[in-house]
Motif scaffolding. Sequence first.
Motif, short mmCIF file in Angstrom:
data_model
loop_
_atom_site.label_atom_id
_atom_site.label_comp_id
_atom_site.label_asym_id
_atom_site.label_seq_id
_atom_site.Cartn_x
_atom_site.Cartn_y
_atom_site.Cartn_z
N ILE A 70 0.85 -1.19 0.00
CA ILE A 70 0.00 0.00 0.00
C ILE A 70 0.89 1.24 0.00
O ILE A 70 1.76 1.37 0.86
N ARG A 120 0.83 -4.57 3.91
CA ARG A 120 -0.55 -4.52 4.40
C ARG A 120 -0.73 -4.88 5.88
O ARG A 120 -0.59 -6.05 6.27
N SER A 123 -6.55 -3.40 5.05
CA SER A 123 -6.66 -2.98 3.65
C SER A 123 -7.64 -1.85 3.36
O SER A 123 -7.94 -1.57 2.20
N ILE A 126 -6.22 0.85 0.61
CA ILE A 126 -6.08 0.40 -0.78
C ILE A 126 -7.43 0.04 -1.38
O ILE A 126 -7.70 0.27 -2.56
N THR A 130 -9.54 1.90 -4.46
CA THR A 130 -10.05 1.10 -5.57
C THR A 130 -11.53 1.35 -5.80
O THR A 130 -12.00 1.48 -6.94
#
Length: 490
Positions: A70, A120, A123, A126, A130
Amino acid sequence: MSKGITSKNEDYSQWYNELVTKADLAEHSAVRGCMVIKPYGYSIWEKMQAALDKMFKDTGHTNAYFPLFIPKSFFSKEASHVEGFATECAVVTHYRLKNDGNGNIIVDEEAKLEEELIVRPTSETIIWNTYKGWIQSYRDLPILVNQWANVVRWEMRTRLFLRTAEFLWQEGHTAHATSQEAIEEAERMLEVYADFAENFLAVPVVKGVKTPNERFAGAVETYCIEALMQDGKALQAGTSHFLGQNFAKAFDVKFTNKEGKLDYVWATSWGVSTRLMGALIMAHSDDQGLVLPPKLAPIQVVIVPIYKGDEEFAKISAVADELSQALKQKGISVKYDNRETQRPGFKFAEYELKGVPVRVAIGGRDLENGTVELARRDTKSKETVIREGLAERIEALLEEIQSNIYQKALKFREESTTEVNSYDEFKQVLDTKAGFVSAHWDGTPETEQKIKEETKATIRCIPLNNKQEEGVCIYSGKPSTQRVLFARAY
């Protein structure tokens, strides 16, 4: 076989460590703070995964996978989140090694990353970066995604399964059009975790919410299930978080709602990890080894032959094969241990150590009488039974063992939960009886922190559906309307 396990009453921590290694569940690796999960231990984790994965999919979730690395800049976008994980992060700064000319491998200083990457620890960042490309309209919601993955949180003091630098887990990350939908999702997943803990792990849990001091970094509300181990310490067995719009705002994830207006998306995250392996061990096992609930046992039934000569062995094997097939048809995992290299007594001790719920022994006299010896791991009881209808009998016995293990743990928790009304009584219970302590608290983080500093006990949760009860805080004497659960914890 000689087990040589320290008694849990003598040294609970040592008992746990020895049991994990001697039962072939896991071992320390060459990488500091990281563990090797051995095949038998991983088989238990696989059964946990399979059960949970089905429960997730039954509630509408699908699996996906996101990067292990990340960008560091992602963490700075949500201030409370980065503050909560900053001291635990492993950072990748270079992307190449080289030979120094003397036969040594060194980091190539010229191969420095333009931006450091965080390995990570969780999460949210990230995934929400997304989701920005996935969500434009209310028609794109909800997103109900789960990820099975490994994470790294740089722990200085480690213990196999309970606290390691790298561990396995699942993390659900969902996106919703309204706060109410997101809250319902967080509560739904808490119920899924409680269902799994009680009906598969056979561990009774208390469902509750965390205090602000104990919330997940970046969450508006953290829901939890808390379990009690046999040494009287609590273990957080799973958490579910209502994240509000914090991560959507941090990563500018907006959608057009039904009224045609732009709004930020509402979020949840939720997860359990290989820490559940620690819970499984500490909630049920004894000085002879593991005690596994049948639903999670890699081997539910083991058959051990006791014979003299090849002819008797062949006849016993025929009976064992027939029983094995009948059990497999019922979905029961069975092993016929026909090794000639180990004596029956060694095998008995081995499967007791590994927590196999049911053992079937077949000897020469059993052949003559049409019987077998049936032994159960949870109570250590044995009985001689006829072979007719044996598969059905074992199927029912496995259900009985699953229930009995849960009821034993539930009784222990009930006997180890104490209501107190003064700080002196609170400290006395912690030092002599341990377990959950139900007490009034004034609702302030200052009082919570002082109690933690003075006693090492934390508020494990404010139980859901808590009854309202007028009282005074055990520490400050200020008014309180409900009790909370304190305990020393892992």
